[in-house]
Design a protein around this motif. Sequence first.
Motif: not given
Ligand code: FES
Length: 155
Positions: A19, A44-46, A70, A75-77, A81
Amino acid sequence: MTQSPEFEPQIVAFCCLHCAYAAADLAGGSRCGYPSSIKIVAVPCTGRVDSLHLVKALEDGADGVMVAGCLPGRCHFQTGNLHANQRVEHVRHLLEEIGLEADRVRMINVSAGMGVQFAERAKEMAETITALGPNPLHVRKAKAPPRETAMEETN
Ligand code: FES
């Protein structure tokens, strides 16, 4: 606090690839721009950003650190976030405990299409850090004698 006109804050921005990284890219591509002093670090993700990463960035010379993830619930996970936000709040509290300004660390949430909003928040962050001035941790470290010198003086 009044700053010298040449002070340009160095800000590290940990940006989620899904994002905020795309939003930063969009901001750059659509020429709404954000300060060049903001250095993007793609993650890859916060949720992968640890409290130590935030503290280390400040210790190594950043005047401010931004975590950009995101939107809540996107959040994709799933909860990365949310965990990142808790860590940011934890570090903000730690900074206050040691007498530094909590505003040196901040979290924002954007979607990939929010380039304008990313640029606005990045500019706000740069203005805040400019008003706060250079990171005292880094200033103190720069003034400290090299470790070898300090050891020689004690021997
Ligand atoms: Fe964007 Fe987790 S994938 S904050």
